[in-house]
Design a protein around this motif. Sequence first.
Motif, PDB file in Angstrom:
ATOM      1  N   MET A 190     139.132  25.793 103.762  1.00  0.00           N
ATOM      2  CA  MET A 190     139.212  27.171 103.257  1.00  0.00           C
ATOM      3  C   MET A 190     139.909  27.274 101.912  1.00  0.00           C
ATOM      4  O   MET A 190     140.057  28.362 101.361  1.00  0.00           O
ATOM      5  N   ILE A 191     140.356  26.140 101.361  1.00  0.00           N
ATOM      6  CA  ILE A 191     141.222  26.146 100.192  1.00  0.00           C
ATOM      7  C   ILE A 191     140.547  26.788  98.975  1.00  0.00           C
ATOM      8  O   ILE A 191     139.317  26.726  98.823  1.00  0.00           O
ATOM      9  N   LEU A 192     141.360  27.418  98.135  1.00  0.00           N
ATOM     10  CA  LEU A 192     140.864  27.977  96.884  1.00  0.00           C
ATOM     11  C   LEU A 192     140.481  26.823  95.954  1.00  0.00           C
ATOM     12  O   LEU A 192     141.306  25.987  95.604  1.00  0.00           O
ATOM     13  N   HIS A 193     139.229  26.771  95.556  1.00  0.00           N
ATOM     14  CA  HIS A 193     138.754  25.692  94.692  1.00  0.00           C
ATOM     15  C   HIS A 193     138.943  26.099  93.235  1.00  0.00           C
ATOM     16  O   HIS A 193     138.260  26.989  92.733  1.00  0.00           O
ATOM     17  N   ASP A 194     139.875  25.440  92.597  1.00  0.00           N
ATOM     18  CA  ASP A 194     140.128  25.691  91.183  1.00  0.00           C
ATOM     19  C   ASP A 194     139.656  24.485  90.389  1.00  0.00           C
ATOM     20  O   ASP A 194     139.598  23.374  90.899  1.00  0.00           O
ATOM     21  N   GLY A 195     139.332  24.706  89.142  1.00  0.00           N
ATOM     22  CA  GLY A 195     138.919  23.619  88.278  1.00  0.00           C
ATOM     23  C   GLY A 195     140.114  23.068  87.527  1.00  0.00           C
ATOM     24  O   GLY A 195     141.265  23.282  87.912  1.00  0.00           O
ATOM     25  N   PRO A 196     139.877  22.344  86.446  1.00  0.00           N
ATOM     26  CA  PRO A 196     140.980  21.885  85.601  1.00  0.00           C
ATOM     27  C   PRO A 196     141.848  23.045  85.161  1.00  0.00           C
ATOM     28  O   PRO A 196     141.343  24.146  84.885  1.00  0.00           O
ATOM     29  N   HIS A 197     143.158  22.839  85.104  1.00  0.00           N
ATOM     30  CA  HIS A 197     144.088  23.916  84.831  1.00  0.00           C
ATOM     31  C   HIS A 197     144.254  24.163  83.339  1.00  0.00           C
ATOM     32  O   HIS A 197     145.282  23.888  82.740  1.00  0.00           O
ATOM     33  N   VAL A 198     143.210  24.748  82.760  1.00  0.00           N
ATOM     34  CA  VAL A 198     143.298  25.215  81.388  1.00  0.00           C
ATOM     35  C   VAL A 198     143.842  26.623  81.396  1.00  0.00           C
ATOM     36  O   VAL A 198     143.929  27.270  82.429  1.00  0.00           O
ATOM     37  N   GLU A 199     144.187  27.138  80.229  1.00  0.00           N
ATOM     38  CA  GLU A 199     144.662  28.514  80.116  1.00  0.00           C
ATOM     39  C   GLU A 199     143.502  29.467  80.369  1.00  0.00           C
ATOM     40  O   GLU A 199     142.332  29.072  80.359  1.00  0.00           O
ATOM     41  N   ASP A 200     143.782  30.733  80.562  1.00  0.00           N
ATOM     42  CA  ASP A 200     142.700  31.677  80.826  1.00  0.00           C
ATOM     43  C   ASP A 200     141.875  31.876  79.553  1.00  0.00           C
ATOM     44  O   ASP A 200     142.184  31.392  78.487  1.00  0.00           O
ATOM     45  N   ILE A 201     140.777  32.593  79.666  1.00  0.00           N
ATOM     46  CA  ILE A 201     139.795  32.676  78.592  1.00  0.00           C
ATOM     47  C   ILE A 201     140.367  33.239  77.297  1.00  0.00           C
ATOM     48  O   ILE A 201     139.901  32.928  76.213  1.00  0.00           O
ATOM     49  N   HIS A 202     141.375  34.080  77.388  1.00  0.00           N
ATOM     50  CA  HIS A 202     141.960  34.676  76.184  1.00  0.00           C
ATOM     51  C   HIS A 202     142.842  33.694  75.432  1.00  0.00           C
ATOM     52  O   HIS A 202     143.126  33.886  74.264  1.00  0.00           O
ATOM     53  N   GLU A 203     143.313  32.613  76.109  1.00  0.00           N
ATOM     54  CA  GLU A 203     144.210  31.662  75.484  1.00  0.00           C
ATOM     55  C   GLU A 203     143.570  30.289  75.320  1.00  0.00           C
ATOM     56  O   GLU A 203     144.193  29.355  74.837  1.00  0.00           O
TER      57      GLU A 203
END
Length: 398
Positions: A190-203
């Motif tokens: 059930m884990i939240l699948h996140d990708g590489p930890h880049v900054e959000d789209i604005h940064e």
Amino acid sequence: MVDRTLPTPALIGRYPRERIAVKLLFLANGLYAGAWSLKVPELADRLILSPFYVSLLVVCYGVGSVTIMPFCGAGIAKYGSSVVAKVTGSIWLFAMLLITLAPNVWTAGIAVFLFGGFAGAMDVAMNANAVEVEKSMRKAIMSSCHAFWSLGALLGSAASGYMIDTLGPLAHALIITGVSAVVLFSALSMILHDGPHVEDIHEAAAPKTSLFKSPLPWLLGIVALFCMVQEGVVIDWSALYLNKELGSTLTISAFAAGAMHGAMTIMRLFGDGIRDRFGAVRTMQVSGAIAFVGMLIAGFAPNAYVAIGGFALCGVGVSNMVPIAFSAAGNLPGMAKGVGLSVVTIMGYSGTLFLPTLFGFVAEHTGFAAIFIGTPMLLIIVLLLSNLTRHADGIKGH
């Protein structure tokens, strides 16, 4: 192809499956860690180890943690916390059996090194995933996640003693591994699948902040270190303090660390709501003041019962300080979450793995009361640095 620069979608509902999953990760980690505490005396008896070699095994646990944690941070930055949690958690499951089947102190040392290493690596990954869930829900969940870790540690340690005594070490290892596997793989489904930890789209277009150029993760690491050392000295030395200096029985002495852990577990269940209402900085400041007073009460206590009350009060204060520091580390501007978290986690856990041992040598010359009076002075530095924890409020988009 999925655009990895996009922010994680908002989670809907009060208890989405991703929130349940990360809490189960903390529960599984705590359950296994609690079981480890009973393997130490079992190894000492089975391998006929002197106190010196037992101490070396405990050191192997800490060395494994600080060795593998940095690689975990880099892995999270590159692949995401969900992938690293799956890999480290799956490998970690075999470590308890390796320890149990180790035929001598050298193979036991290698097994304990791997156990401590992947325990720490999974710790970084699950904290990073909790940060992602916090940001997706726009509310704090870190303290309650750590409450599940405390609950798991309590269940693991309480059940392991009985199982080792009645069923034997191998049956205990098989059962605790099986139960942990069920909890872990339920979480991973059930884990939240996140990708590489880049900054959000604005940064995303902004240059990254170098780990070695920014002081922020190191300063937050000091905050975590000085908070966790309070817990470490209570775990390691409170029973001896009550027994040798305050004249309590061993039965009463055992309640010292238990009072702290009980208070921490309960307060962590309420910590997220407190932080959401008052903000990370104010929560950190008030919590630090409570922990400071609690440790001084214990250090100046005229009897064991007052000391136990002081340790419980310290637990109330410390309970939410480390989760806030971890949340802040996962929200540092311009820095991948896994990288900042790995620094803060390594430094923080040094407060429970290494520093309390040094304080034990000091106590041989000063007595343990002086340790419990002197250690909270480190919290003054935490209070001076408390404004840095404002980054924890980044989960709300501030």
